[in-house]
Write a protein that holds these residues in place. Structure first.
Motif, mmCIF file in Angstrom:
data_model
loop_
_atom_site.group_PDB
_atom_site.id
_atom_site.type_symbol
_atom_site.label_atom_id
_atom_site.label_comp_id
_atom_site.label_asym_id
_atom_site.label_seq_id
_atom_site.Cartn_x
_atom_site.Cartn_y
_atom_site.Cartn_z
ATOM 1 N N TRP A 59 -3.213 -29.696 -1.622
ATOM 2 C CA TRP A 59 -3.428 -28.443 -1.314
ATOM 3 C C TRP A 59 -4.687 -28.564 -0.380
ATOM 4 O O TRP A 59 -4.987 -28.130 0.733
ATOM 5 C CB TRP A 59 -3.318 -27.402 -2.054
ATOM 6 N N SER A 60 -5.574 -29.036 -1.233
ATOM 7 C CA SER A 60 -7.043 -29.046 -0.376
ATOM 8 C C SER A 60 -7.177 -29.932 0.715
ATOM 9 O O SER A 60 -7.777 -29.718 1.826
ATOM 10 C CB SER A 60 -8.250 -29.684 -1.382
ATOM 11 N N MET A 90 -5.369 -28.043 3.591
ATOM 12 C CA MET A 90 -6.543 -27.091 4.097
ATOM 13 C C MET A 90 -7.455 -27.631 5.043
ATOM 14 O O MET A 90 -7.862 -26.888 5.832
ATOM 15 C CB MET A 90 -6.995 -26.344 2.945
ATOM 16 N N HIS A 91 -8.216 -28.576 4.555
ATOM 17 C CA HIS A 91 -9.217 -29.186 5.468
ATOM 18 C C HIS A 91 -8.572 -29.765 6.570
ATOM 19 O O HIS A 91 -9.487 -29.615 7.613
ATOM 20 C CB HIS A 91 -9.977 -30.629 4.662
ATOM 21 N N ALA A 143 -10.749 -23.979 0.827
ATOM 22 C CA ALA A 143 -10.248 -25.046 -0.147
ATOM 23 C C ALA A 143 -11.717 -25.312 -0.850
ATOM 24 O O ALA A 143 -11.417 -25.473 -2.014
ATOM 25 C CB ALA A 143 -9.591 -26.252 0.566
ATOM 26 N N ARG A 144 -12.819 -25.320 -0.330
ATOM 27 C CA ARG A 144 -14.156 -25.705 -0.863
ATOM 28 C C ARG A 144 -14.241 -24.280 -2.011
ATOM 29 O O ARG A 144 -14.441 -24.791 -3.378
ATOM 30 C CB ARG A 144 -15.114 -25.878 -0.083
ATOM 31 N N SER A 157 -11.697 -24.982 -5.077
ATOM 32 C CA SER A 157 -11.668 -26.111 -5.432
ATOM 33 C C SER A 157 -11.540 -26.219 -7.162
ATOM 34 O O SER A 157 -12.286 -25.543 -7.958
ATOM 35 C CB SER A 157 -12.796 -27.073 -5.081
#
Length: 150
Positions: A122-123, A126-127, A137-138, A141
């Motif tokens: 997922w992260s 998103m990035h 995302a950050r 996290s």
């Protein structure tokens, strides 16, 4: 893995396979995501990505044609009533994305490089979608994709 419907023979064959969270629905059940191909019981989700076929895949692991780490077990799933997902997307609750099978399946043991951020799918997605999504995302996290071994 205590409250699970996963068969003991599958647990043993795939003891080195990663497990990820798929959602709160049927959280005692698992799906198997892989790139092995259209084996009996598997369904193609997208080019190079299949779900199901655990019995056939278990046989492939036993005869060493499949490394158990190349399968990703997904615990539970998400579900929506008709029209609900569309409404949630329009409200910014979900962000549709397209990505390659390599990106998804690297969380099923595919190779990564030293430059890869070993976070979660997922992260990483998103990035890839841009700075605005990377910031989301950050800020979130560590809240999802808690992988474990079966």
């Amino acid at each position: 893995m205590q409250n699970t419907t996963l068969d003991l023979s599958l647990k043993l064959a795939f003891s080195k396979a990663p497990v990820t969270y798929g959602g709160p629905v049927n959280s005692d059940q698992f799906s198997i995501l892989h790139g092995f191909g259209e084996v009996e019981g598997a369904r193609k989700l997208a080019p190079g990505i299949f779900v199901g076929g655990s019995e056939e895949l278990m046989n492939e692991v036993r005869i060493n044609r499949l490394d158990a780490k190349q399968a990703l077990f997904v615990k539970g799933h998400a579900a929506w009533v008709a029209g609900q997902l569309g409404r949630e997307i329009s409200k910014g609750v979900w962000y549709p994305a397209s990505c390659s099978s390599d990106l998804i399946l690297r969380y099923a043991g595919a190779s990564t490089t030293d430059q890869d951020d070993a976070g979660d799918l997922w992260s990483e997605l998103m990035h890839c979608m841009g700075e605005e999504f990377g910031e989301i995302a950050r800020s979130n996290s560590g809240r999802g994709d808690r992988r474990m071994m079966p």
